[in-house]
Design an enzyme around this catalytic site. Structure first.
Site, PDB file in Angstrom:
ATOM      1  N   ARG A 266       1.050  -1.132  -0.159  1.00 30.07           N
ATOM      2  CA  ARG A 266      -0.031  -0.074   0.068  1.00 30.07           C
ATOM      3  C   ARG A 266       0.905   1.623  -0.100  1.00 30.07           C
ATOM      4  NH1 ARG A 266      -3.635   3.150   4.337  1.00 30.07           N
ATOM      5  NH2 ARG A 266      -4.816   4.538   2.753  1.00 30.07           N
ATOM      6  N   HIS A 267       0.245   2.446  -0.677  1.00 25.92           N
ATOM      7  CA  HIS A 267       1.032   3.673  -0.904  1.00 25.92           C
ATOM      8  C   HIS A 267       1.420   4.134   0.731  1.00 25.92           C
ATOM      9  CE1 HIS A 267      -2.571   6.020   0.203  1.00 25.92           C
ATOM     10  NE2 HIS A 267      -3.046   5.216  -0.923  1.00 25.92           N
TER      11      HIS A 267
ATOM     12  N   GLU B  90      -7.267   2.578  -7.056  1.00 24.60           N
ATOM     13  CA  GLU B  90      -8.286   2.534  -5.867  1.00 24.60           C
ATOM     14  C   GLU B  90      -9.329   2.458  -6.271  1.00 24.60           C
ATOM     15  OE1 GLU B  90      -9.587   1.593  -3.110  1.00 24.60           O
ATOM     16  OE2 GLU B  90      -7.912   2.672  -1.723  1.00 24.60           O
TER      17      GLU B  90
END
Length: 224
Positions: free
Chosen positions: A9-10, A97
């Site tokens: 995940r970022h 997303e």
């Protein structure tokens, strides 16, 4: 044939820090997010990957930059399936997303005040298309299509830079949870790792939401 997908995940984005819905909109990383990305790169430095795949959204590409700068790897022949730019990254919009439509850029408080019925329906577990965007059923279908493509690529281990929503639905699919089952999983924290293993078409979740650091504040800037 087994392939491992390591989903990253970022780091924290500016809109994360401001409690804003992002979806397929949004900003780059906050100072904390940039520090998280650096620590994630260090965490991953000794893990070999055949390929790197990423969402095209800014907060993901910025998160991967320290890793790519550190490793400077090339994609081996076994992973030539992946089109790539000069960094050895395949950009795949299927890892974006979930689209939250008109909610993008609005704060959680603003949306709650203006659309309380929709927020309440979502909280009850209804798979509503928030802001006229996607449902989680749509997200799960496109993300698992991307997973199947990687599983068929010939790569053994692939790093995927993505977002919390895709990670949750991919994990739910790997666990064979029913539609909506992602609500049983905690939202992944920034720069956490989730690993899915696919062997001859059969999937399993081998780890979920593993943090790469515990930092809660950005690194102090050093004077030039």
């Amino acid at each position: 044939m087994t392939v491992e997908l390591v989903l990253l995940r970022h780091g924290e984005s500016l809109w994360n820090a401001e409690d804003r819905y992002q979806g397929q909109q949004g900003t780059g990383l906050s100072p904390l997010g940039r520090h998280q990305a650096k620590l994630a790169a260090e965490y991953l430095a000794d893990t070999p990957f055949d390929a790197v795949v990423a969402s095209d959204l800014q907060r993901v590409t910025e998160t991967l930059r320290p890793y790519l700068d550190n490793v400077r790897r090339t994609v081996p022949k076994s992973a030539r399936f992946f089109g790539r730019d000069e960094d050895g990254v395949r950009i795949d919009p299927r890892w974006r997303e979930i689209d939250v439509g008109t909610w993008g850029g609005r704060t959680f408080a603003e949306v709650l005040a203006e659309e309380p019925d929709v927020v309440a329906a979502f909280a009850r577990g209804e798979d509503v298309a928030r802001g006229g965007g996607e449902t989680f059923a749509h997200l799960r279908a496109r993300v698992w299509d991307a997973v199947r493509d990687i599983a068929a690529s010939g790569a053994r281990r692939v790093l995927v830079g993505t977002h919390g929503g895709p990670i949750r639905v991919a994990a739910a699919s790997a666990l064979r949870l029913p539609p909506g089952g992602q609500v049983l999983l905690d939202p992944p924290v920034n720069c956490s790792l989730t690993t899915i293993r696919v062997t001859d078409g059969a999937s399993s979740l081998t780890s979920y939401n593993v943090p790469t650091s515990t930092v809660t504040e950005p690194a102090e800037e050093q004077p030039a």
